[in-house]
Enzyme design. Structure first.
Site, PDB file in Angstrom:
ATOM      1  N   ILE A  76       0.842  -1.194   0.000  1.00 44.41           N
ATOM      2  CA  ILE A  76       0.000   0.000   0.000  1.00 44.41           C
ATOM      3  C   ILE A  76       0.877   1.244   0.000  1.00 44.41           C
ATOM      4  CG2 ILE A  76      -1.844   1.232   1.223  1.00 44.41           C
ATOM      5  CD1 ILE A  76      -2.280  -1.455   2.795  1.00 44.41           C
ATOM      6  N   CYS A  77       0.609   2.127  -0.909  1.00 48.01           N
ATOM      7  CA  CYS A  77       1.376   3.376  -0.967  1.00 48.01           C
ATOM      8  C   CYS A  77       0.641   4.424  -0.137  1.00 48.01           C
ATOM      9  CB  CYS A  77       1.517   3.828  -2.420  1.00 48.01           C
ATOM     10  SG  CYS A  77       2.447   5.354  -2.589  1.00 48.01           S
ATOM     11  N   LEU A  78       0.999   4.495   1.121  1.00 42.64           N
ATOM     12  CA  LEU A  78       0.324   5.419   2.042  1.00 42.64           C
ATOM     13  C   LEU A  78       1.387   5.961   2.997  1.00 42.64           C
ATOM     14  CD1 LEU A  78      -2.405   6.541   3.144  1.00 42.64           C
ATOM     15  CD2 LEU A  78      -2.538   4.507   4.584  1.00 42.64           C
TER      16      LEU A  78
END
Ligand code: ZN
Ligand code: ZN
Lengths: 158, 376
Positions: free
Chosen positions: A95-97
């Site tokens: 997840i790109c967070l």
């Protein structure tokens, strides 16, 4: 000699996780279920897509792994099984967070992470993989953790 | 016209009572901002809450009570702010048709004084900030976010480590300048480290670090024992660093002993010292020392014994904390190991203190496998 600390967690981390779990049980974030297990260091969390969003009635699973030095260090959070189709979620579950990486703060909790992830899902307007999905996933093939990735966070709207 | 005159007198009264804390936006109908600080606020270290009360009346004042709002609240949980406001609104409607500006402000000040204590949990350990005799609390000046000093310091050291900064190098650099002013030193420290509040990400002020100055470096040199942060202290690099520090420390001492354990006594300002501890054995509560698996004296390392005699009292007196200091050395097979030896079965020395966690008793000497983090 008591040994209530699970393997691999510092005493501080274990105490903190016990606290978080207790708090979660009393007051779980809406849309999430913690799958009961005796493994304090790995949580499996069921995510239910929010009503009136692209992910309504869909169920996903997050795997949250805590490092020895949690909460100084961020947990590793990935989707398992079939990750939702989302412009910031790779097909390997990463997840790109930002809060999971550079912007982590020990003041955050599993619960607050879950809320951020759900809001990221809810605000999505298209079900698609990130444009660089294939390249990224190929790169991670030998089991690389998303925490080893140098992420670029260029979109704070979705 | 009479009403207007009377009302302006009321405003003048407020100005004379609250001075610089009172900002008049309009004299009639009155529109004021009053800075609310607990009545003990001249001691900054004892101030944990703050707010601004906005009073805005219309031309029907005082028949119609003014609108009241709390702004810029610091250290006040929402529920408390709401309670203060509803009390003030009740008072205002009770006083309708009477002069009420100063009465409202006074009531607000009473409430804020009453609520002047650190609220909620420490964000690091999620334990209540205020625990009977357990922790000293520190407050960040700019945002009023509070933490257990111990938790904050552990985190601060972790941040430095993550930036490749060596705490003892920093310490020595500052000490060697023989800078007696810890705030100035903290300013230099912050220039190099740039650390923000973990809750709101506001920059940390030099005074914030100065408030725990004595404890920031405490596990350097002789005082490892009070920081139960085994993972930082006993890594290989940390041992090497500590050896280097010890040598320098000795030199410093020979030159006139700059670094003294007594430093702990100067933890001011910003340091909240909780009620002095009563010995657990007297209270017979869940704190009874007997419930902790303290090591047999035979397994106490020499350094721990030393530390108990030379430092424990200092710490207890200066911080009002209840420390049970000690160390145990165990090997993975549970036997007391011989000194030396590295690798997986390397003996570990751990330090800790007595922590009573809401009813459940948990011994302090929990064994911890020195497991690998995720990134290993
Ligand atoms: Zn704490
Ligand atoms: Zn803050």
């Amino acid at each position: 000699m008591s040994s209530s600390s699970p393997k691999g967690l510092s005493r501080i981390a274990a105490n903190r996780l016990h606290k978080e779990l207790k708090e979660w049980q009393m007051n779980p974030p809406a849309g999430f279920k913690h799958k009961v297990s005796d493994n304090l260091q790995r949580w499996i969390v069921e995510v239910n897509g929010a009503p009136n969003t692209l992910y309504e009635n869909e169920t996903y699973y997050l795997q949250v792994d805590f490092p020895e030095n949690y909460p100084m260090e961020a947990p590793q959070v990935i989707f398992t099984h079939n990750p939702p189709l989302h412009p910031h979620i790779y097909s390997n579950g990463h997840i790109c967070l930002d809060i999971l990486y550079d912007s982590w703060s020990p003041a955050m909790t599993v619960s607050s992470i879950c809320i951020s992830i759900l809001s990221m899902l809810s605000s999505s307007t298209e079900k698609a993989r990130p444009v660089d999905n294939d390249r990224y996933v190929r790169n991670c093939r030998n089991g690389k953790s998303p925490k080893e990735t140098r992420w670029w966070f260029h979109d704070d709207k979705v | 016209m009479m009403v207007e005159e009377e009302t302006e007198q009321e405003v003048d009264a407020a100005i004379s009572v609250y001075g610089a804390d009172c900002t008049v936006i309009c004299r009639f109908p009155p529109h004021l901002l009053v800075r609310l600080q607990p009545r003990t606020a001249n001691d900054v270290s004892q101030q944990f809450v703050e707010a601004v009360l906005m009073i805005q009346a219309n031309s029907k004042y005082p028949e119609e009570p003014p609108m009241l709002e709390l702004k810029d609240t610091k250290g006040l949980e929402d529920a408390k702010a709401t309670r203060i406001l509803s009390d003030l609104r009740d008072l205002a409607s009770d006083l309708a048709s009477n002069p009420m500006l100063v009465a409202i402000c006074e009531k607000a000040l009473d409430s804020i004084t009453e609520m002047n204590q650190p609220d909620g949990n420490c964000c690091f350990c999620i334990e209540p900030l205020v625990m009977e005799n357990k922790f000293t609390i520190m407050k960040l000046i700019s945002c009023f976010h509070c933490f257990h000093s111990e938790c904050f310091i552990r985190w601060w050291r972790w941040m430095l480590q993550g930036r490749g900064l060596d705490v003892s190098d920093l310490f020595l650099a500052l000490q060697l300048e023989e800078d007696k002013d810890s705030v100035a030193s903290c300013e230099k420290l912050l220039e190099q480290t740039e650390v923000n509040c973990p809750v709101c990400r506001k920059a940390i002020h030099p005074h914030d670090l100065a408030s725990v100055w004595g404890a920031l470096f405490v596990d350097n040199g002789q005082e490892d024992e009070i920081v139960p942060d085994a993972e930082v202290i006993f890594s290989k690099s940390e041992r090497e660093r500590k050896a280097k520090f010890d040598t320098l420390f000795k030199v410093q001492q020979d030159r006139g002993g700059i670094v003294e354990p007594k430093k702990l006594e100067v933890i001011v300002p910003g340091m909240f010292v909780s009620v002095p501890s009563t010995r657990a054995t007297e209270s017979g509560s869940g704190l009874a020392t007997a419930s902790f698996e303290l090591p047999e004296s035979s397994s106490l390392s020499a350094s721990a014994v030393e530390c108990e005699s030379s430092q424990q009292d200092n710490i207890l007196l200066s911080q009002g904390r209840q420390h049970v200091l000690g160390a145990e050395t165990i090997s993975d097979n549970g036997r007391i190991p011989k000194s030396g030896g590295r690798g997986l079965n390397q003996p570990r020395v751990r330090y800790g203190r007595q922590v009573n966690r809401g009813g459940t008793r948990r011994g302090n000497w929990v064994r911890r496998d020195r497991g690998t983090g995720l990134n290993e």
